[in-house]
Design an enzyme around this catalytic site. Structure first.
Site, PDB file in Angstrom:
ATOM      1  CE  LYS A  36      -4.011  -2.115   2.289  1.00  0.00           C
ATOM      2  NZ  LYS A  36      -4.899  -2.061   3.486  1.00  0.00           N
ATOM      3  CE1 TYR A  77      -9.491  -2.820   0.730  1.00  0.00           C
ATOM      4  CE2 TYR A  77      -8.824  -0.783  -0.336  1.00  0.00           C
ATOM      5  CZ  TYR A  77      -8.502  -1.939   0.355  1.00  0.00           C
ATOM      6  OH  TYR A  77      -7.189  -2.215   0.678  1.00  0.00           O
ATOM      7  CG  PHE A 119     -13.178   2.710   7.822  1.00  0.00           C
ATOM      8  CD1 PHE A 119     -12.650   2.077   6.708  1.00  0.00           C
ATOM      9  CD2 PHE A 119     -13.915   1.944   8.728  1.00  0.00           C
ATOM     10  CE1 PHE A 119     -12.845   0.731   6.475  1.00  0.00           C
ATOM     11  CE2 PHE A 119     -14.127   0.582   8.506  1.00  0.00           C
ATOM     12  CZ  PHE A 119     -13.593  -0.021   7.375  1.00  0.00           C
ATOM     13  NE  ARG A 178      -6.347 -12.330   5.116  1.00  0.00           N
ATOM     14  CZ  ARG A 178      -7.071 -11.205   5.140  1.00  0.00           C
ATOM     15  NH1 ARG A 178      -6.966 -10.316   4.158  1.00  0.00           N
ATOM     16  NH2 ARG A 178      -7.888 -10.943   6.129  1.00  0.00           N
ATOM     17  CB  THR A 215      -7.658  -5.718   9.725  1.00  0.00           C
ATOM     18  OG1 THR A 215      -8.183  -6.836   9.003  1.00  0.00           O
ATOM     19  CG2 THR A 215      -7.908  -4.443   8.930  1.00  0.00           C
ATOM     20  NE  ARG A 237      -2.616  -5.725   7.118  1.00  0.00           N
ATOM     21  CZ  ARG A 237      -3.768  -6.216   6.701  1.00  0.00           C
ATOM     22  NH1 ARG A 237      -4.388  -7.163   7.391  1.00  0.00           N
ATOM     23  NH2 ARG A 237      -4.321  -5.774   5.580  1.00  0.00           N
ATOM     24  CG  HIS A 273      -5.395  -6.237  -0.345  1.00  0.00           C
ATOM     25  ND1 HIS A 273      -6.625  -6.335   0.260  1.00  0.00           N
ATOM     26  CD2 HIS A 273      -5.427  -7.076  -1.416  1.00  0.00           C
ATOM     27  CE1 HIS A 273      -7.364  -7.193  -0.430  1.00  0.00           C
ATOM     28  NE2 HIS A 273      -6.668  -7.656  -1.448  1.00  0.00           N
TER      29      HIS A 273
HETATM   30  P1  IDP Z   1      -7.998  -6.818   5.457  1.00  0.00           P
HETATM   31  O1  IDP Z   1      -7.156  -5.822   4.679  1.00  0.00           O
HETATM   32  O2  IDP Z   1      -7.253  -7.331   6.667  1.00  0.00           O
HETATM   33  O3  IDP Z   1      -8.556  -7.918   4.599  1.00  0.00           O
HETATM   34  P2  IDP Z   1     -10.659  -5.573   5.451  1.00  0.00           P
HETATM   35  O4  IDP Z   1     -11.675  -5.707   6.548  1.00  0.00           O
HETATM   36  O5  IDP Z   1     -10.930  -6.253   4.161  1.00  0.00           O
HETATM   37  O6  IDP Z   1      -9.248  -6.012   6.076  1.00  0.00           O
HETATM   38  O7  IDP Z   1     -10.439  -4.015   5.210  1.00  0.00           O
HETATM   39  C1  IDP Z   1      -9.734  -3.571   4.095  1.00  0.00           C
HETATM   40  C2  IDP Z   1      -8.859  -2.406   4.500  1.00  0.00           C
HETATM   41  O8  IDP Z   1      -9.691  -1.317   4.959  1.00  0.00           O
HETATM   42  C3  IDP Z   1      -7.914  -2.664   5.674  1.00  0.00           C
HETATM   43  O9  IDP Z   1      -6.730  -3.344   5.307  1.00  0.00           O
HETATM   44  C4  IDP Z   1      -7.634  -1.259   6.144  1.00  0.00           C
HETATM   45  O10 IDP Z   1      -6.703  -0.580   5.312  1.00  0.00           O
HETATM   46  C5  IDP Z   1      -9.006  -0.603   5.981  1.00  0.00           C
HETATM   47  N1  IDP Z   1      -9.800  -0.713   7.222  1.00  0.00           N
HETATM   48  C6  IDP Z   1     -10.467  -1.795   7.685  1.00  0.00           C
HETATM   49  N2  IDP Z   1     -11.070  -1.540   8.862  1.00  0.00           N
HETATM   50  C7  IDP Z   1     -10.773  -0.242   9.156  1.00  0.00           C
HETATM   51  C8  IDP Z   1     -11.129   0.626  10.254  1.00  0.00           C
HETATM   52  O11 IDP Z   1     -11.811   0.246  11.204  1.00  0.00           O
HETATM   53  N3  IDP Z   1     -10.611   1.900  10.194  1.00  0.00           N
HETATM   54  C9  IDP Z   1      -9.862   2.354   9.165  1.00  0.00           C
HETATM   55  N4  IDP Z   1      -9.522   1.573   8.115  1.00  0.00           N
HETATM   56  C10 IDP Z   1      -9.968   0.290   8.110  1.00  0.00           C
HETATM   57 MG    MG Z   2      -9.967  -7.788   3.080  1.00  0.00          MG
END
Ligand code: IDP
Ligand code: MG
Length: 155
Positions: free
Chosen positions: A10, A50, A58, A86, A92, A103, A116
């Protein structure tokens, strides 16, 4: 089971100069990098990628972040690659991610969490063609030093 999975390094990783360190983790693990592309995400592509988060408060910040600087899109191949990647990436919220994960080692943020990765085989199958055409993927043997030296001997 051989699988391919999508990884995106990213914008925060570019801004912090840790792209190479992150890429190295996948190489060291033994995954085969079969696709690699630097690109800038458009707002349209962010909304598609997304889609599951469009109604979250957010989301506007996430789109602004993801379109703010380049990304590195990667395709990694290997046995159970989706699950392995993963696991290497971590959860996350980077503050909760285990030490030793990307992470966990490189970020303190939930949004700006450096990377991601496709979350299932079904997701990987949808995400790969979003970023790569078939002709942008490469097939080549992964060599270890023994096989490289064996090739040297023949030359
Ligand atoms: P992941 O990347 O671990 O699969 P997802 O739930 O698919 O998580 O969310 C995609 C991306 O959205 C996350 O990697 C992060 O950059 C952002 N994100 C997810 N939840 C939050 C939040 O609560 N606050 C701010 N950004 C978030
Ligand atoms: Mg995801």
């Amino acid at each position: 089971m051989m699988e391919k999975t999508l990884i995106i390094i990213k914008p925060d990783a570019f801004q912090r100069g840790i792209v190479g360190s992150i890429l190295a983790r996948f190489e060291h693990k033994g995954l085969k990098i079969v696709g690699m592309k630097m690109l800038k995400m458009s707002p349209e592509l962010a909304k598609e990628h997304y889609a599951h988060l469009l109604d979250k408060p957010f989301y506007p910040g996430l789109e602004k972040f993801m379109t703010s600087a380049p990304l590195l899109a990667l395709v990694a191949e290997g046995q159970e690659a989706v699950e392995v990647v993963r696991k290497i990436v971590g959860v996350t919220n980077a503050r909760k991610a285990e030490a030793g994960t990307i992470r966990g080692d490189f970020s303190m943020s939930t949004g700006r969490n450096a990377i991601h990765a496709s979350d299932s085989r079904e997701t990987a199958e949808k995400e790969l063609p979003r970023f790569f055409k078939p002709e942008e993927l490469f097939d080549y043997p992964l060599n270890n030093w023994e096989s490289i030296y064996a090739e040297d001997e023949k030359e």
